[in-house]
Design a protein around this motif. Structure first.
Motif, PDB file in Angstrom:
ATOM      1  N   ASN A  67     -60.828 -82.114   1.746  1.00 47.83           N
ATOM      2  CA  ASN A  67     -60.249 -82.096   0.402  1.00 47.83           C
ATOM      3  C   ASN A  67     -59.633 -83.419  -0.019  1.00 47.83           C
ATOM      4  O   ASN A  67     -58.836 -83.480  -0.950  1.00 47.83           O
ATOM      5  N   GLY A 453     -76.778 -77.701   3.198  1.00 46.39           N
ATOM      6  CA  GLY A 453     -76.405 -77.570   1.794  1.00 46.39           C
ATOM      7  C   GLY A 453     -75.275 -78.446   1.313  1.00 46.39           C
ATOM      8  O   GLY A 453     -74.668 -78.158   0.291  1.00 46.39           O
ATOM      9  N   PRO A 455     -74.101 -81.224  -0.842  1.00 45.80           N
ATOM     10  CA  PRO A 455     -74.628 -82.126  -1.869  1.00 45.80           C
ATOM     11  C   PRO A 455     -74.116 -83.546  -1.662  1.00 45.80           C
ATOM     12  O   PRO A 455     -73.068 -83.756  -1.062  1.00 45.80           O
ATOM     13  N   ARG A 456     -74.875 -84.505  -2.156  1.00 47.75           N
ATOM     14  CA  ARG A 456     -74.427 -85.894  -2.059  1.00 47.75           C
ATOM     15  C   ARG A 456     -73.452 -86.187  -3.195  1.00 47.75           C
ATOM     16  O   ARG A 456     -73.325 -85.413  -4.139  1.00 47.75           O
ATOM     17  N   ARG A 457     -72.789 -87.323  -3.094  1.00 44.89           N
ATOM     18  CA  ARG A 457     -71.843 -87.778  -4.117  1.00 44.89           C
ATOM     19  C   ARG A 457     -70.715 -86.773  -4.306  1.00 44.89           C
ATOM     20  O   ARG A 457     -70.246 -86.560  -5.412  1.00 44.89           O
ATOM     21  N   TYR A 458     -70.295 -86.139  -3.190  1.00 46.99           N
ATOM     22  CA  TYR A 458     -69.216 -85.167  -3.234  1.00 46.99           C
ATOM     23  C   TYR A 458     -67.948 -85.795  -2.677  1.00 46.99           C
ATOM     24  O   TYR A 458     -67.884 -86.142  -1.511  1.00 46.99           O
ATOM     25  N   HIS A 459     -66.964 -85.855  -3.530  1.00 44.20           N
ATOM     26  CA  HIS A 459     -65.674 -86.383  -3.106  1.00 44.20           C
ATOM     27  C   HIS A 459     -64.954 -85.393  -2.185  1.00 44.20           C
ATOM     28  O   HIS A 459     -64.376 -85.758  -1.179  1.00 44.20           O
ATOM     29  N   THR A 460     -65.000 -84.125  -2.549  1.00 42.05           N
ATOM     30  CA  THR A 460     -64.472 -83.076  -1.681  1.00 42.05           C
ATOM     31  C   THR A 460     -65.641 -82.167  -1.344  1.00 42.05           C
ATOM     32  O   THR A 460     -66.631 -82.152  -2.068  1.00 42.05           O
ATOM     33  N   TYR A 461     -65.521 -81.434  -0.240  1.00 43.32           N
ATOM     34  CA  TYR A 461     -66.678 -80.644   0.150  1.00 43.32           C
ATOM     35  C   TYR A 461     -66.225 -79.389   0.882  1.00 43.32           C
ATOM     36  O   TYR A 461     -65.104 -79.327   1.397  1.00 43.32           O
ATOM     37  N   PRO A 462     -67.093 -78.358   0.931  1.00 40.80           N
ATOM     38  CA  PRO A 462     -66.730 -77.134   1.638  1.00 40.80           C
ATOM     39  C   PRO A 462     -66.413 -77.427   3.102  1.00 40.80           C
ATOM     40  O   PRO A 462     -67.085 -78.252   3.744  1.00 40.80           O
ATOM     41  N   ALA A 463     -65.413 -76.735   3.627  1.00 40.71           N
ATOM     42  CA  ALA A 463     -64.861 -77.074   4.936  1.00 40.71           C
ATOM     43  C   ALA A 463     -65.882 -76.998   6.063  1.00 40.71           C
ATOM     44  O   ALA A 463     -65.750 -77.701   7.066  1.00 40.71           O
ATOM     45  N   GLU A 464     -66.929 -76.162   5.900  1.00 47.84           N
ATOM     46  CA  GLU A 464     -67.859 -76.039   7.024  1.00 47.84           C
ATOM     47  C   GLU A 464     -68.605 -77.342   7.330  1.00 47.84           C
ATOM     48  O   GLU A 464     -69.167 -77.505   8.402  1.00 47.84           O
TER      49      GLU A 464
ATOM     50  N   SER B 187     -67.651 -82.769  -7.640  1.00 48.64           N
ATOM     51  CA  SER B 187     -67.610 -82.095  -6.341  1.00 48.64           C
ATOM     52  C   SER B 187     -66.823 -80.792  -6.374  1.00 48.64           C
ATOM     53  O   SER B 187     -66.852 -80.033  -5.418  1.00 48.64           O
ATOM     54  N   ARG B 190     -67.990 -75.922  -8.399  1.00 46.21           N
ATOM     55  CA  ARG B 190     -68.590 -74.978  -7.466  1.00 46.21           C
ATOM     56  C   ARG B 190     -68.284 -73.562  -7.901  1.00 46.21           C
ATOM     57  O   ARG B 190     -67.406 -73.336  -8.724  1.00 46.21           O
TER      58      ARG B 190
END
Ligand code: HEM
Ligand code: CU
Ligand code: CU
Lengths: 557, 313
Positions: A67, A453, A455-464, B187, B190
């Motif tokens: 995050n 899954g 995605p690119r260019r993601y500043h934050t991302y799902p924890a998995e 990002s 979602r």
């Protein structure tokens, strides 16, 4: 008269090499010597390489946490955009062609300089001007469109410095075109007597094919950026759907340039490796003519596959199928080249100095990246992995794993020729191995994250996805060290390195017949060519069976 | 948190994609083993000074050899193309009778609307085992609708409608992500896709606050925007009746015939001068800038519902 003179040992007329031929700053900034211009470029792209590297260091640091903990989203977006723009147009596109290519093309074909020496210098000044625009865009607050400048985001929505950045890329495109024209003319007009087309080293073929792409594709990049600027600054409706424009049009124009451009970035690397492998395997390259045709095929077909970047853009199903088919076809010549490099090792007398290590690294990483290209050429699989880290891994394997490794291979291989100095070999071997390891640590996990899954260019991302990002970021640290090492020991060698002979690797090729470093006009006498480029042994034979001492003998020609 | 090591195959399509993926993985694995294996083998066996045999090259290493592996590579790539390409073709069109759901993307959220009119934000509930057809458009920049567990992705583009379909095959909650970079909060654009048993879905729908259904809303717009002033049966302007046109072939004044689908209706409203119906004057004004994407979707739904009524009698 001194004793030496009396003994008949007459001093040679003073003939400084190109480095010592004038030492003022002005003599460098107004030089038209292709070798000095190559050095100017080398300094420039090194600067940009570390600038782009600094940007991505912040990106990788940020991605340790799902995050975010360090940057705002806007800053993050600007950093990856800046990284992409710099690395593609200010490092990778000019890397091998404008440094090694500039330096070696005339030497390899036995010419005193390129065809248009002043155009050559002009193209460097264009690069500097373009770089100034781009750095200005950064200092003024940055640009956040990604290196792809997709509309309508770039033309109507972004509040960042799109104009300056696009202008920078627009201008650097002209530097590319100028260089391309220059190299094409040089290859056609200035070959030494006896240097027929099929006696050209593969590096020259690679630079030639690259130049063709530069000249034919780059104008389209200029057009697409000009249209973005026209819509953004003058308000002309081009991509705005509310006023009859089409945002997808931009993608067609952009990829019509940018797919061929990926070959601008990889063909020269193929050329470097095709010089290094025969030399350290003491073998003729396997299938020379197939290698030439493969490069020309890549350069040609490369113009007709751009739609594989647009399988999910809403383009027609028929178009997608055609682009998918051609993408599979263009993978064939790439595969041929990998098989030929491998076959060139068969029955060699292989030694593993650092240029060879880097080259073998290139072959491995290019193979991996190329195979991942097959996944992307398959429409159903691409639909799932496009715009994810899978694509990020794919193109880094080819452009960073492949092309940058090859650039280092070439840098080490020709360093003694360029500088007249020997670098510390064990450090270089260590750096080569570290680079290979660090690279895989950084980018292999991205294939997994992408398929799952992310995605690119993601500043934050799902924890998995954190585990993959932590691995990647840790690997990036190793990779950074591996990139800094050569900066250290190569600089060191400039001052303390041993003197290099004319032909320290016992390589074939005209560039090794002149002194290290070469004189301003390259050759003291006009070279004549009466043989093919890789005659390390007689036709139909394998590598010589001489004792290792003889194989290792330096300066045998 | 979802598993970091595996991705569910939660749609019928996911199984197809994975099958191609695994075949590619096996082929690539074999190629990697071959190439890396040969390089290692040669590197050891033919290291400088080794006693391995050198001498004249064996006869078989000729042009034929090179032509052979070129052809082999070509054939296997053409096979891969054929396999992946036919999988793509067979999954193109949504099956008849799919549940139609409208999706509007904007910086930085997803708005979805069920046929009943129920709306959701950053969420979508769908029934298990029933094909779902998404009709999508964007109000600003390009976004991309991505559900990894279903292996589907489609860009959502301003100024036109794109679509995808899927048939969920597993119950559960699956991430929805925006995959096309769209600015600051890309990002966090979602959402969640919830797959429910059909009876649960029906129950869920009923519990949703009564939204105006699309066609209803469209009918109101048709009057309030003045369409009915020309298109209604009672009007004395010479304009085509719209009842029953949806899905039919329309003859245009320049001789072309086109199918009256969503895209055509959208164009008729936004760029009426482009496709003028044969026998009419191009007097219809453009509504570009006057209607947003949601309103266009409602109007289209209304015109479609007229077609359905038309087919009843
Ligand atoms: C061996 C044959 C290759 C094939 C079949 C191939 C295939 C593809 C495909 C289909 C894509 C689109 C993926 C997507 O956006 O969903 C792609 C992306 C890309 N490829 Fe390749 N590729 C090959 C070689 C290369 C080479 C040699 C390079 C560069 C030197 C390269 C660089 C890239 C880049 C930069 C992108 C992504 C650009 C972006 O979206 O930012 N590829 N490749
Ligand atoms: Cu491409
Ligand atoms: Cu987005």
């Amino acid at each position: 008269m001194t004793d030496a003179l009396l003994a008949g040992d007459l001093p040679l007329p003073p003939r400084p090499d190109y480095l010592r031929h004038g030492s003022t700053i002005a003599s460098w900034l107004t030089t038209t010597d292709h070798k000095r211009i190559a050095i100017l470029y080398a300094i420039t792209i090194t600067f940009f390489f570390f600038l782009g590297g600094a940007a991505v260091t912040a990106v990788r640091l940020e991605l340790f946490e799902p995050n975010g903990w360090l940057l705002t989203s806007d800053t993050y977006n600007k950093l990856f955009s800046f990284h992409g723009i710099i690395m593609v147009w200010f490092f990778l596109v000019p890397s091998i062609p404008n440094t090694l290519g500039n330096f070696l093309l005339p030497l390899m074909i036995g010419a005193p300089d390129v065809a248009f020496p002043r155009l050559n210098l002009f193209s460097w000044y264009l690069t500097i001007a373009a770089g100034a625009f781009t750095v200005y865009a950064l200092l003024a607050g940055g640009v956040d469109t990604g290196w792809t400048f997709y509309t309508p985001y770039s033309s109507m929505f972004s509040n960042s410095h799109v104009f300056a950045a696009a202008a920078g890329v627009f201008v650097v495109g002209f530097a590319s075109i100028a260089t391309g024209v220059n190299f094409i003319a040089t290859t056609h007009m200035l070959r030494a007597p006896g240097m027929t087309w099929f006696r050209l080293p593969l590096f020259v073929w690679a630079i030639y094919a690259t130049s063709l792409i530069m000249v034919l594709a780059t104008p389209v990049l200029a057009i697409s950026l000009l249209l973005v600027i026209a819509e953004r600054v003058l308000g002309l409706p081009i991509f705005d759907p509310a006023r009859g424009g089409d945002p997808i049009l931009f993608q067609h124009l952009f990829w019509f340039y940018s797919h061929p451009a990926v070959y601008i970035m990889v063909l020269p690397a193929m050329g470097v490796v095709s010089e290094v492998i025969p030399c350290f395997a003491r073998r003729r390259i396997f299938g020379y003519d197939f290698m030439v045709y493969a490069m020309l095929a890549i350069a040609g077909i490369g113009f007709f596959v751009w739609g594989h970047h647009m399988f999910v853009s809403g383009q027609s199903a028929l178009a997608s199928l055609v682009f998918s088919f051609l993408s599979f076809i263009i993978a064939v010549p790439s595969a041929i080249k990998v098989f030929n490099w491998t076959a060139s090792l068969f029955r060699g007398q292989i030694s593993f100095e650092s240029p060879m290590l880097y080259s073998l690294g290139f072959v491995g990483l290019f193979t991996t990246g190329g195979l991942s290209g097959l996944f992307l050429a398959s429409i159903p699989v691409d639909v799932h992995v496009t715009d994810t880290y899978f694509v990020v891994a794919h193109f880094h394997y080819i452009m960073v794993g492949g092309s940058v490794s090859a650039f280092f291979a070439g840098l080490h291989f020709w360093w003694p020729k360029v500088t007249g100095k020997l670098y510390p070999e064990s450090w270089a071997k260590f750096a080569a191995i570290l680079m290979y390891a660090g690279f895989n640590m950084t980018f292999l996990p991205q294939f997994f994250a992408g398929y799952l899954g992310m995605p690119r260019r993601y500043h934050t991302y799902p924890a998995e996805f954190q585990i993959y990002n932590v691995m990647s970021s840790a690997g990036a640290g190793v990779l950074a060290v591996a990139y800094l090492l050569p900066l250290g020991y190569l600089t060191w060698s400039l001052f303390y390195g041993g003197r290099a002979g004319n032909n320290p690797w016992a390589a074939t090729g005209l560039e090794w017949t002149t002194t290290s470093p070469p004189p301003p006009k390259n050759f003291d006498r006009q070279p004549r060519v009466d043989r093919g480029p890789y005659e390390y042994h007689a036709e139909g034979m394998s590598a010589g069976t001489d004792a290792p001492e003889v194989q290792n003998a330096r300066d045998i020609r | 948190m979802n598993s970091p090591f595996s991705l569910p195959e939660a749609s019928t399509h996911a199984v197809t994609v994975d099958r191609i993926f695994y075949l590619l993985l096996v082929l690539s694995g074999a190629t990697v083993v071959l190439v890396f294996g040969l390089i290692l083998l040669f590197a050891v066996r033919y290291r400088r000074g080794s006693s391995a045999k050198r001498g004249p090259m064996p006869e078989f290493l000729r042009r034929e050899f090179e032509i052979g592996w070129t052809l082999a590579t070509l054939l296997s790539f053409v096979f891969l193309f054929w396999w992946a390409g036919s999988a793509d073709l067979s999954s193109l069109a949504a099956p008849a009778g799919s549940l139609e759901i409208h999706v509007v993307a904007k910086q930085w959220m997803w708005k979805t609307q069920h046929p009943s009119g129920a709306r959701e934000i950053n969420a979508l509930h769908v029934p298990l085992g029933q094909p779902v057809h998404l009709l999508m458009s964007s109000q600003d920049v390009i976004h991309s609708f991505f559900v990894p567990a279903f292996r589907v992705k489609q860009d959502v583009v301003p100024g036109r409608e794109t679509d995808i379909w899927f048939q969920a095959s597993k119950l559960g909650v699956f991430p929805l992500l925006c995959a096309e970079y769209c600015g600051t909060d890309h990002s966090v654009m979602r959402g969640k896709i919830t797959v429910m048993r059909p009876e649960d879905y029906a129950r869920w729908l009923v519990q949703q606050p009564e939204g105006d259904d699309l066609a209803h809303e469209g009918a109101k717009l048709f009057v309030s925007q003045g369409c009915s002033g020309c298109h209604a049966g009672s009007s004395n302007v010479h304009a085509p009746r719209l009842a029953g046109i949806y899905g039919r072939m329309v003859q245009l004044s320049d001789g072309r015939t086109v199918k009256a689908d969503d895209g055509y209706i959208r164009d008729s409203i936004l760029q009426p001068k482009r496709d003028v119906v044969a026998g009419y004057d191009a007097i219809m004004p453009s509504f570009k800038g006057l209607l947003d994407d949601g309103e266009l979707q409602s109007l289209t739904a209304y015109i479609r519902s007229l077609a359905e009524e038309g087919s009843h009698d």
